[in-house]
Structure formats: structure tokens, C-alpha cells
Design a protein around this motif. Structure first.
Motif, mmCIF file in Angstrom:
data_model
loop_
_atom_site.group_PDB
_atom_site.id
_atom_site.type_symbol
_atom_site.label_atom_id
_atom_site.label_comp_id
_atom_site.label_asym_id
_atom_site.label_seq_id
_atom_site.Cartn_x
_atom_site.Cartn_y
_atom_site.Cartn_z
ATOM 1 N N PHE A 38 3.129 7.295 4.135
ATOM 2 C CA PHE A 38 3.225 5.619 5.493
ATOM 3 C C PHE A 38 1.536 6.246 6.464
ATOM 4 C CE2 PHE A 38 3.173 3.501 9.078
ATOM 5 C CZ PHE A 38 4.399 2.134 8.318
ATOM 6 N N TYR A 39 1.450 7.297 6.832
ATOM 7 C CA TYR A 39 -0.362 7.856 6.917
ATOM 8 C C TYR A 39 -1.160 6.991 5.875
ATOM 9 C CZ TYR A 39 -3.774 9.890 10.218
ATOM 10 O OH TYR A 39 -4.865 10.176 11.330
ATOM 11 N N PHE A 40 -0.669 7.517 4.990
ATOM 12 C CA PHE A 40 -1.942 7.158 4.107
ATOM 13 C C PHE A 40 -1.768 6.163 3.590
ATOM 14 C CE2 PHE A 40 -1.991 12.298 3.842
ATOM 15 C CZ PHE A 40 -3.337 12.103 4.349
ATOM 16 N N ALA A 41 -0.854 5.479 3.638
ATOM 17 C CA ALA A 41 -0.883 3.838 3.546
ATOM 18 C C ALA A 41 -1.461 3.203 4.394
ATOM 19 C CB ALA A 41 0.791 3.512 3.139
ATOM 20 N N LEU A 42 -1.202 4.072 6.139
ATOM 21 C CA LEU A 42 -2.153 3.122 6.671
ATOM 22 C C LEU A 42 -3.656 2.982 6.461
ATOM 23 C CD1 LEU A 42 0.414 4.301 9.136
ATOM 24 C CD2 LEU A 42 -0.296 1.878 9.319
ATOM 25 N N ALA A 43 -3.953 4.057 5.884
ATOM 26 C CA ALA A 43 -5.380 4.022 6.049
ATOM 27 C C ALA A 43 -5.985 3.385 4.537
ATOM 28 C CB ALA A 43 -5.923 5.691 5.458
ATOM 29 N N LEU A 44 -5.111 3.219 3.439
ATOM 30 C CA LEU A 44 -5.862 2.582 2.700
ATOM 31 C C LEU A 44 -5.263 0.619 2.843
ATOM 32 C CD1 LEU A 44 -3.583 3.976 -0.382
ATOM 33 C CD2 LEU A 44 -6.327 3.957 0.653
ATOM 34 N N SER A 45 -4.190 0.835 3.989
ATOM 35 C CA SER A 45 -4.129 -0.461 4.028
ATOM 36 C C SER A 45 -5.252 -0.937 4.832
ATOM 37 C CB SER A 45 -2.593 -1.281 4.694
ATOM 38 O OG SER A 45 -2.923 -0.482 6.229
ATOM 39 N N ASP A 46 -6.666 -0.389 5.829
ATOM 40 C CA ASP A 46 -7.389 -0.311 6.476
ATOM 41 C C ASP A 46 -8.375 -1.040 5.288
ATOM 42 O OD1 ASP A 46 -6.563 -0.602 8.811
ATOM 43 O OD2 ASP A 46 -6.459 1.199 9.363
ATOM 44 N N LEU A 47 -8.579 0.071 4.163
ATOM 45 C CA LEU A 47 -9.683 0.137 3.515
ATOM 46 C C LEU A 47 -9.665 -1.090 2.367
ATOM 47 C CD1 LEU A 47 -11.612 2.775 1.984
ATOM 48 C CD2 LEU A 47 -9.624 2.434 0.290
ATOM 49 N N CYS A 87 0.991 -1.088 -0.060
ATOM 50 C CA CYS A 87 0.205 -0.159 0.066
ATOM 51 C C CYS A 87 1.067 1.585 -0.002
ATOM 52 C CB CYS A 87 -0.917 -0.293 1.298
ATOM 53 S SG CYS A 87 -2.471 -1.418 1.218
ATOM 54 N N TYR A 88 1.644 1.103 0.973
ATOM 55 C CA TYR A 88 2.642 2.205 0.576
ATOM 56 C C TYR A 88 3.727 2.560 -0.448
ATOM 57 C CZ TYR A 88 6.927 5.166 1.698
ATOM 58 O OH TYR A 88 7.789 6.495 1.228
ATOM 59 N N LEU A 89 3.615 1.544 -1.305
ATOM 60 C CA LEU A 89 4.432 1.910 -2.570
ATOM 61 C C LEU A 89 3.536 2.519 -3.515
ATOM 62 C CD1 LEU A 89 6.064 -1.645 -3.416
ATOM 63 C CD2 LEU A 89 7.146 0.886 -3.222
ATOM 64 N N ILE A 90 1.951 2.188 -3.009
ATOM 65 C CA ILE A 90 1.028 2.568 -4.258
ATOM 66 C C ILE A 90 1.012 3.694 -4.007
ATOM 67 C CG2 ILE A 90 -0.975 2.504 -5.750
ATOM 68 C CD1 ILE A 90 -0.208 -0.635 -5.011
ATOM 69 N N THR A 91 0.924 4.334 -2.720
ATOM 70 C CA THR A 91 0.326 5.473 -2.510
ATOM 71 C C THR A 91 1.794 6.455 -3.085
ATOM 72 O OG1 THR A 91 -0.096 4.645 -0.203
ATOM 73 C CG2 THR A 91 0.041 7.021 -0.658
ATOM 74 N N PRO A 92 0.398 7.864 -3.800
ATOM 75 C CA PRO A 92 0.965 8.715 -4.466
ATOM 76 C C PRO A 92 2.204 9.086 -3.693
ATOM 77 C CG PRO A 92 -1.163 8.382 -4.579
ATOM 78 C CD PRO A 92 -0.738 8.065 -3.829
ATOM 79 N N MET A 93 3.240 9.655 -4.097
ATOM 80 C CA MET A 93 4.322 10.322 -3.620
ATOM 81 C C MET A 93 3.804 11.854 -3.502
ATOM 82 S SD MET A 93 7.795 9.503 -5.330
ATOM 83 C CE MET A 93 8.406 7.778 -5.288
ATOM 84 N N TYR A 94 3.293 12.632 -4.660
ATOM 85 C CA TYR A 94 3.612 13.894 -4.660
ATOM 86 C C TYR A 94 1.027 13.860 -3.792
ATOM 87 C CZ TYR A 94 7.495 14.422 -5.575
ATOM 88 O OH TYR A 94 9.208 15.363 -5.439
ATOM 89 N N ASN A 95 1.327 16.084 -3.599
ATOM 90 C CA ASN A 95 -0.384 15.743 -3.996
ATOM 91 C C ASN A 95 -0.959 15.289 -3.541
ATOM 92 O OD1 ASN A 95 0.359 18.221 -5.299
ATOM 93 N ND2 ASN A 95 0.372 16.062 -7.868
ATOM 94 N N LEU A 96 -0.275 14.476 -0.982
ATOM 95 C CA LEU A 96 -1.491 14.196 -1.025
ATOM 96 C C LEU A 96 -2.085 15.204 0.199
ATOM 97 C CD1 LEU A 96 1.253 11.549 0.323
ATOM 98 C CD2 LEU A 96 -1.006 11.112 -0.465
ATOM 99 N N PHE A 97 -2.780 14.757 0.683
ATOM 100 C CA PHE A 97 -3.479 16.145 1.371
ATOM 101 C C PHE A 97 -2.484 15.732 3.467
ATOM 102 C CE2 PHE A 97 -6.679 12.802 0.202
ATOM 103 C CZ PHE A 97 -7.243 14.276 -0.910
ATOM 104 N N PRO A 98 -2.708 16.864 3.712
ATOM 105 C CA PRO A 98 -2.049 17.568 4.608
ATOM 106 C C PRO A 98 -2.696 16.626 6.325
ATOM 107 C CG PRO A 98 -3.311 19.050 4.534
ATOM 108 C CD PRO A 98 -2.854 17.771 3.681
ATOM 109 N N VAL A 99 -1.285 16.124 6.790
ATOM 110 C CA VAL A 99 -2.071 15.462 8.183
ATOM 111 C C VAL A 99 -2.664 16.215 8.673
ATOM 112 C CG1 VAL A 99 -0.657 14.210 10.021
ATOM 113 C CG2 VAL A 99 -0.130 13.786 7.750
ATOM 114 N N GLN A 100 -3.752 15.771 9.862
ATOM 115 C CA GLN A 100 -4.573 16.742 10.024
ATOM 116 C C GLN A 100 -3.747 16.663 11.923
ATOM 117 O OE1 GLN A 100 -6.273 18.822 9.704
ATOM 118 N NE2 GLN A 100 -7.219 18.466 7.634
ATOM 119 N N ASP A 101 -3.315 16.077 12.359
ATOM 120 C CA ASP A 101 -3.415 15.426 13.783
ATOM 121 C C ASP A 101 -2.224 14.693 14.128
ATOM 122 O OD1 ASP A 101 -3.398 14.823 16.917
ATOM 123 O OD2 ASP A 101 -5.124 15.078 16.389
ATOM 124 N N TRP A 102 -0.200 15.192 13.901
ATOM 125 C CA TRP A 102 0.568 14.348 14.639
ATOM 126 C C TRP A 102 0.052 14.287 16.179
ATOM 127 C CZ3 TRP A 102 4.105 13.341 10.752
ATOM 128 C CH2 TRP A 102 3.867 14.025 9.774
#
Ligand code: ATP
Length: 866
Positions: free
Chosen positions: A701-710, A629-644
């Protein structure tokens, strides 16, 4: 060099004595009436054998200039005896199918276009008419003519996935009755290569471009394709998407130079349509004032309505609603009558939600009684689509006949709301500008809540698209648009209402698209349009950019970018022996070819991705879906992480294997801890972080975590809460990851990373539908998405075949799932399953026929050969 045909300049607006293209290619035209006479690259490779690149370069500059060919302007039909219908050579049944949709006669302009002889002979055509003018019918008729009369394939390019889906459904209905096959290309949908039995491919811009690239590669494009339809042609001036569109059209012009491929472009907002038509060698029908339903444009300042010239029209009655004093009276005037609807355009997503809520509080309680049962059903459908989750605002507003529509909702939610609005269960819809150019949802009255979209002032084009939604053909005798303005902004409001539309310019003018030049050069070499500098110039000269720019600007641009590609290992020179003479040529390297095939950016992505993939081949963890999922998550144009802080706590609760993956890709607890101390919600587009690799890796990596749950089928509602990502943004992430993943696959295939290509392909399928692998085949059935697929699976339907053979009753019994278990839906699913099986069988038959040259799959036919 081959001589160019000289074409006289004629006054634009008259019917020109048109000449066909010279047999060796389209005349190369320039907007400033001075033609740069470059011949298409393949005209005669021997011509520049004796020339060294510098010589060629000098020759281009000193070449004589010729003049452009003005388009023919199709005149409205004047004859009193015109019939009501131009059949385009199609059988009478087509007319009766339109009659079923309540279209019994054509508008004059539709008739003029569809009976025009030059169009019927295959001449390119641009249609520039306002929103709701009926352009769709013209596009459909020309498409059906292409498929059924000319026996060629048609490719339709549309701007958004939602419109592609809508169009596939509409045309498939025609296809079922008239026996042609339609296939949609969007997200993970659409088979590559294009099946021989597909007659119409309906695609997003990016998918359409890939499809055309592949057909050109297989030498099928000119042979099989007869028509390319581009809706919303003005998107040419949008950054990345506009560039893809321009490149795609450049190739079509270049390839279809013997007039084999007809181009039909449509737009409601191209003021320089004549010039664009000239670039595309097209005739045009241009009437931006035509409206089948008259539109009255107004501005409201305080309690008074004015027209665009500032004359008072009337005052508005005060309905006494403090919270929405500006808006409420305007809505009430319309919705107090039965079956009327209002679209309210707001400046932001948050504003659509607040406005819907506020209006719902103001409406009288008896409003709830209107279509009460239908409203309950609508809410149930939304709940079902959200796996039991409910949006608190919609739960409050829908009983009052109000909903909001913006990108924070999921695609399913938006579809259900659109359906509710079309069926008049929802009378007031608050929305963002996305609805201006998206699905066809007209209203009696359109209200623009203010002069802004986000923080920017509205542009003339967006304003017109919004107003264009007012007035429903066949229902209203007029439509109204009302722009609400503060008193101190009244002047700005008039300027907006009277502003001329912005001209369409090539996306390459955009400073952020300058990098696209590298892709342009890679495409010309990788696609075998060129193998010399001269060839690259020829190819570039067919672009809209070259048509609109002085050549002095283009040459250095090509040289600069070519040097970059040569210096960074994307392009190389080689020597070719031609009749005993050594000739220097250019070609893409392996990395260059992979970059071309994947459409990655050479500067930003390609090298980075290559080193990441090389590392992944050694370290890839396959026991958990997260690494892929991490490899497939785009490198650019991601949303910001709202809450570190939230990120850190999610990290801390990860099992050891996931922490190992985090460390393999470069995410550490220390880094996340530092972010919690010193970082606000950050955007990767923020220039401070443009080159901050660690931040980019952490966000990815954060968005990859969300994708892997999805893909483990965690409901979107739950995911949205867990990661603080809006539902609509989660789906956007899903879409962009799917697209990035298929780019990765192409990259891997060319680079010979076969194992990675295979495993990435599997994950792309899962991410596309957001399910475990077992459900992927069921989600291929039209109308079966994640929730329905799971319900079918749990009800014992494990294969498409089982569903195709089921009765509606069996399906309904197995799928006890609220509003989706109805008989109509069950029948539709069974029919779609049958169609899917038929399509798969057709494709297998085609493959068999290719394997068995003795012809066919009939019993025994191949035995002799084998
Ligand atoms: N000849 C006709 N007679 C009656 N209704 C028509 C006719 N042609 C089109 N319509 C209806 O007009 C409405 C708007 O048409 P359509 O969607 O084709 O507009 P458009 O020009 O494509 O708009 P957009 O720019 O939004 O795509 C549709 O409901 C369509 O059915």
C-alpha cells in the motif's frame, strides 16, 4: 515410438561431420554423453495411445541411450588472400554504413564467422569472445541478412532495458537507410501482436518470451521468424531471468526443429561453451583470449603494481591526497593527459557517491577550466531531467570532471552521465558492477576499488567483465585494469585474477528456482506442446536442465510438481475418444491457463491474485487512482519501508476516500502504529516476514501511494523525499509495477474479468510513463518522456500529428525548456513523430487487410465485400 538418430561421439574441438536434425525434431542430447531418447511431443500423438502414464514412465527409464552431437568449432581464417569484408549477401551500401562508423575492415574472427557456409545456410552459432571483441557487428550483419536476404523477421534478446533502447536506436538508423523496420519491446513499449511490418524486434528477456509465446499461439513463429539473437547467453544461469531464457530457447529448439529458425548466442564469459553449443545444436566460435585492444591486468598492493603472476611491474608515484591515497594517484596518472578516462568500480552505491566526492576534493582547482561550458550544460540537462531538482553530489563533482553512476539515479540521469562520459566531459566515472555488463562505456584504465561487491567477494565472471571495459577500440593501443588489494588479501586477489570462469548451469539448479518446474509443466501444457505425461517429459527433455542432469533426478521432480498442479486446480485430466478408445489426457484448467498466460508463479501468486481480483470486482474504488495502483503494485520483491513513523503520518493526512481504500485492502491505523513501535526497516525478503500477509499488504500500500502520486506527475525528486525512496528505486518500482500490471491484464483476460483488464491496461500505460492520461499518446514518440511531453502539451502540441507537421522553429518556440529546446532535438522529435504516425498507419492498414479479404484498403477495394 519414432526411432532416434544415433550420432557418434566425436572429439570436441574437431570439425564434426554434422548431420541435420532428423525430420521429426532435434536429437535430444545430454551433457553426460548419454542421451535420453525422448521424441518431441508432437511427433505422433497416436504412438502412446495404448500406454497408460505409468507404462510411459517405466519406458523412459529403460530406454537405450545414445550419444551427443559435438559442435563444429569455426577455425580462424588462415588464408592470406582473405578479403577484408564478408558481405553475407548484403548490398555494398551496408559496408559503407559501417565505414561511416569507422569500421572499415572486419577482424579476422568476424570474417571467419560471417563467411562460414554453415552459418550462412542457417546453422545455429554461439560466439564466445571477450567484452569489446566486436560481437555486435556479427550480430547486426546476421540480423540484416535474415531480414534483407532471407526475408524473415529477427528477434534480438538483450538483458537490460537500457541496452534494448540503445540497440533500437542503433539498428533503427540502419533500418532508415536500408528500409527495414525495428521495434523495441521493453517496459510498456512494443505492440502485441507483432506487426507484420516489423522486421526486427529488440526485446528484454521477458518481453521476448511473451512475443514468442504469442507468435507460437498464432502459428506465425516458424513461418515468419528466421533468427533469434541472444546477447549475454551466460544469463542462462541467473534465477528467474535465466529460467525465462532457457524456456524461450527450449521452445525455439522445439518449434524450429526443421532448421527454420537460426539461433545466435553471444557471451564473453561462457567457459563451457562447447556444451552449451551442443545443447543448442550450434556451431561455435570460441576465443576467450582475443582482444582487439591488448589488456594489461594488474593488482596494486600499497604503492606497487604487480601482474597476475605476482611479478613487480612498477611503483606508483604518491600524489599526496590523504582521503583517497590508494585511488587518487591511479586516476591522476591517466586523467592528467587530455581525453583520457577512468572507470572506478566500487563495492556499493554509497561507495560510488563517496568516492566521487572524495576524488573531486583532491583534484587541483584548474581542472574546472577543462570543458567548462560543456559541464555547465551537462548540469543543466540533469536539472531539467529532474524537473528542477539537483543532486548535491553531482553538482559538486561534475565541474571537476567526475560523476557517479549507480541504480539510485533515474534512467534519464544515467543516460545524461553516460553521454557526458562518452563525450569526455566526465573523465572519472565511479560506478557499481551494473556498468560491467551494461552499456558500452570503455575506459583507458579500469580500477577495481576492492575485492568485494556489497558484502560478497567478486566472482570471476564479474571481475572479467569489469576488466573487459579497459581499452577503447580505435582510440587506445592498450587498456589497463588495476585491482586494489590490501596486503593481507593479496593472495585472494591473485586467486581472483587467475580464477577460471564459472561454468554456465541451468537456472533450475538454483534452489530458489525449483518452483520454476511448475511453470515449465504449465508451459508445456498451456502452450500445447504436450497433453500427456510423455509429452511433458519430451518437452522437459529439451531444456538445458535435462541436458545437464541425470534423468533419475528429473522424473521425480516432474511427478512431484505435476501432482501439485493437479491437486491445486491448475491442471486436470480428461478422456479423449481416439478411434473408439478412451485415452487419458492432461490440460490446463482456466486458472492454470491464466497462470500460464500471465507467467505468475502458481505457488506464490496465482491463487492469491485470483481471490484479490474477485474481491476487487465487487469493491473497486474508481474515483481515486490509488486502488488501481495498489492492484498493480507487485506483491513480492518490494523494497523495505524505511520509516514507519513517516508512513503513519502520511496515512493520517490521507483524505477519507483514500482511508476507505486502505481499509478495503486491509491497512489500518492500528497496524501502522504497531509497526512504528516495534519495527525496524523491514525487508519482505527477510524470512521472518515471508508469510506475514499483513506486513506485505501494508508495504504494498505504501508503494501504491507513491505510484499514485507519480502518475499525477509529482516530480521524482519530490516523491523521493516525501516517501524516502531513492530516485532509481522509484523508477524500478515503476518498471516492476508496469510488468506486474501487464501480467495482471493477461490473467484477467483469460479469467474473463474483462472490465478489470481494460482499466488495468489504462493504468499500466500511465504508470509506464508516469503521467496523466492526456500525455500518454505523446510519450509514444521516441525521445519524448514525461518532462518533454508536458512541455509540448503546455506549448499547445496536443497530438502526435500536430508535432509531426510542425517546423523545428515552431517546436522550439513552444518548448522553451533549457537544453532540450535545441534545433537538433526538435528535428529528432519531429522525425520520430512522423515515424510513429507511419507505423500506426501501417498497422491500421494491416488490420484493414485482415478485415477485408478481397484485398486492401485502396478505394473501393472493400466495397464489394461489404
Ligand atoms: N572490425 C572492427 N574494426 C574496428 N572497430 C570495431 C570492429 N568491430 C567492432 N569494433 C568496435 O569495437 C568496439 C566494441 O565492439 P562491440 O561493442 O561490438 O563489442 P562486444 O564484443 O559486443 O562487447 P560486449 O561484450 O561488451 O557487448 C565498438 O566501438 C565497435 O565499434
Amino acid at each position: 515410438m519414432i526411432e532416434q538418430t544415433l550420432i557418434p561421439v566425436e572429439e570436441v574441438g574437431t570439425i564434426a561431420a554434422l548431420q541435420p536434425w532428423p525430420s521429426d525434431g532435434p536429437p535430444v542430447l545430454r551433457e553426460d554423453s548419454s542421451m535420453w531418447p525422448l521424441s518431441p511431443s508432437q511427433i505422433d500423438p497416436e504412438d502412446d495411445y495404448e500406454l497408460d502414464p505409468d507404462e510411459v514412465y517405466t519406458q523412459q527409464h529403460s530406454a537405450p541411450r545414445t550419444a551427443p552431437l559435438p559442435p563444429t568449432i569455426i577455425q580462424p581464417s588462415q588464408s592470406a588472400w582473405d578479403p577484408d569484408w564478408a558481405d553475407c549477401g548484403l548490398a555494398p551500401i551496408v559496408r559503407s554504413l559501417y565505414a561511416e562508423k569507422n569500421i572499415k575492415k572486419m577482424y579476422d574472427w568476424q570474417f571467419s564467422c560471417l563467411s562460414n557456409e554453415r552459418m550462412l545456410e542457417g546453422r545455429n552459432l554461439i560466439v564466445a569472445l571477450p567484452t569489446s571483441a566486436g560481437k555486435t557487428l556479427v550480430a547486426e550483419m546476421i540480423t540484416m541478412r535474415c531480414v534483407m536476404v532471407r526475408k524473415k523477421k529477427a528477434i534480438i534478446i538483450l538483458p537490460f532495458v537500457s541496452i534494448v533502447v540503445e540497440k533500437v536506436n542503433q539498428l533503427a538508423e540502419f533500418g532508415r537507410r536500408l528500409h527495414f523496420n525495428v521495434e523495441g519491446y521493453y517496459g510498456g513499449q512494443g505492440s502485441f501482436p507483432l506487426s507484420h511490418s516489423t522486421d526486427v524486434a529488440i526485446c528484454t528477456i521477458e518481453k521476448g518470451h511473451s512475443l514468442i509465446n504469442q507468435m507460437i499461439e498464432e502459428k506465425r513463429f516458424c513461418k515468419e521468424v528466421g533468427l533469434i539473437v541472444i546477447d549475454e547467453l551466460h544469463m542462462l544461469d541467473e534465477e528467474e531471468r535465466g529460467f525465462n531464457l532457457e524456456l524461450l530457447l527450449t521452445k525455439a529448439l522445439f518449434e524450429g526443429r526443421n532448421d527454420t529458425i537460426q539461433i545466435l548466442g553471444m557471451s564473453a564469459t561462457i567457459p563451457n561453451v562447447i556444451k552449451i553449443a551442443q545443447w543448442l545444436q550450434a556451431d561455435c566460435y570460441n576465443n576467450l583470449d582475443f582482444r582487439p585492444v591488448p589488456l594489461s591486468e594488474m593488482v596494486k598492493v600499497q604503492n606497487t603494481l604487480y601482474n597476475a603472476s605476482g611479478q613487480t611491474i612498477r611503483t606508483v608515484q604518491d600524489y599526496k591526497c590523504k582521503q583517497a591515497s590508494e585511488l587518487y594517484p591511479l586516476c591522476m596518472e591517466v586523467v592528467s593527459k587530455p581525453d583520457q578516462s577512468v572507470l572506478v568500480f566500487c563495492s556499493s552505491r554509497a561507495d560510488t557517491v563517496n568516492t566521487a566526492d572524495t576524488l573531486a576534493k583532491c583534484l587541483p582547482p584548474e581542472t574546472m577550466k577543462y570543458k567548462e561550458q560543456e559541464k555547465v550544460m551537462l548540469l543543466q540537462k540533469l536539472k531539467y531531467a529532474n524537473s528542477g531538482g539537483s543532486d548535491s553530489t553531482l553538482t559538486r563533482t561534475i565541474p571537476m570532471g567526475i560523476a557517479y553512476h549507480n541504480a539510485s539515479l533515474t534512467v534519464d540521469e544515467r543516460e545524461i552521465i553516460e553521454e557526458g562520459y562518452s563525450n569526455r566531459i566526465i573523465n572519472i566515472l565511479t560506478c557499481t558492477t551494473t556498468l560491467a555488463a551494461g552499456v558500452n562505456l570503455p575506459a583507458r584504465r579500469v580500477i577495481l576499488k576492492n575485492l568485494f561487491t556489497g558484502r560478497e567477494k567478486l566472482k570471476g565472471r564479474t571481475y572479467r567483465q569489469m576488466c573487459g571495459r579497459a581499452g577503447r577500440a580505435g582510440i587506445d593501443d592498450y587498456g589497463e585494469s588495476i585491482l586494489i588489494s590490501r596486503k593481507d588479501q593479496q593472495k585472494v586477489a591473485y586467486e581472483l585474477m587467475n580464477a577460471p570462469l564459472e561454468e554456465v548451469r541451468s537456472s533450475l539448479y538454483n534452489s530458489s528456482c525449483k518452483k520454476c518446474f511448475k511453470r515449465l509443466i504449465l508451459d508445456s501444457l498451456g502452450g500445447h506442446y504436450a497433453n500427456t505425461r510423455q509429452g511433458i517429459y519430451d518437452f522437459v527433455s529439451c531444456t538445458l536442465y535435462a541436458f545437464q542432469s541425470p534423468m533419475e533426478e528429473i522424473h521425480p521432480e516432474i511427478e512431484r510438481n505435476l501432482s501439485y498442479l493437479l491437486d491445486n486446480g491448475f491442471v486436470e485430466t480428461f478422456w479423449e475418444d481416439v478411434n473408439g478408445i478412451q485415452v487419458e489426457r492432461l490440460r490446463t484448467t482456466l486458472l492454470g491457463n491464466a497462470t500460464f498466460q500471465s507467467t505468475f508463479s502458481p505457488e506464490k501468486e496465482a491463487s492469491l491474485i485470483d481471490s484479490e481480483l474477485r474481491r476487487a470486482q465487487e469493491l473497486l474504488v474508481l474515483s481515486d487512482s490509488l486502488h488501481l495502483c495498489y492492484l498493480i503494485t507487485p506483491m513480492y520483491n518490494l523494497f523495505p519501508v524505511q520509516d514507519w513513523d513517516l508512513y503513519l503520518s502520511i496515512y493520517n493526512s490521507l483524505p477519507p476516500i483514500r482511508k476507505k481504500i486502505a481499509s478495503a485492502v486491509g491497512v489500518t491505523e492500528d497496524y501502522l502504529y504497531n509497526q512504528t513501535v516495534c519495527s525496524k526497516p523491514d525487508s519482505l525478503s527477510d524470512s521472518r516476514h515471508k508469510d506475514n500477509l499483513s506486513l506485505r499488504i501494508a508495504v504494498r500500500f505504501y508503494f501504491a501511494l507513491a505510484l499514485s502520486d507519480l502518475i499525477e506527475e509529482v516530480p521524482i525528486f519530490q516523491l523521493s523525499k516525501k516517501y524516502k525512496i531513492e530516485r532509481g528505486n522509484l523508477q524500478k518500482l515503476q518498471e516492476s509495477a508496469q510488468a506486474f500490471g501487464s501480467q495482471m491484464q493477461n490473467f484477467c483476460k483469460v479469467m474473463d474479468y474483462w472490465a478489470l483488464a481494460e482499466v488495468i491496461s489504462t493504468y499500466c500505460k500511465r504508470i509506464n510513463v508516469g503521467t496523466k492520461m492526456e500525455l500518454v499518446p505523446l510519450t509514444e514518440i521516441a525521445g519524448v518522456k514525461r518532462a518533454r511531453a508536458r512541455a509540448l502539451w503546455n506549448g499547445g502540441f496536443r497530438t502526435v500529428r500536430q508535432i509531426a507537421l510542425a517546423t523545428p522553429e515552431e517546436l522550439m518556440k513552444a518548448v522553451r525548456a533549457g537544453p532540450y529546446a535545441g534545433e537538433g532535438i526538435s528535428k529528432m522529435i519531429i522525425r520520430s513523430a512522423k515515424e510513429l504516425l507511419e507505423k500506426k498507419a501501417r498497422e491500421l492498414r494491416e488490420q484493414a487487410e485482415e478485415l477485408l479479404p478481397t484485398g486492401g484498403t485502396q478505394e473501393g477495394a472493400g466495397n464489394g465485400f461489404l
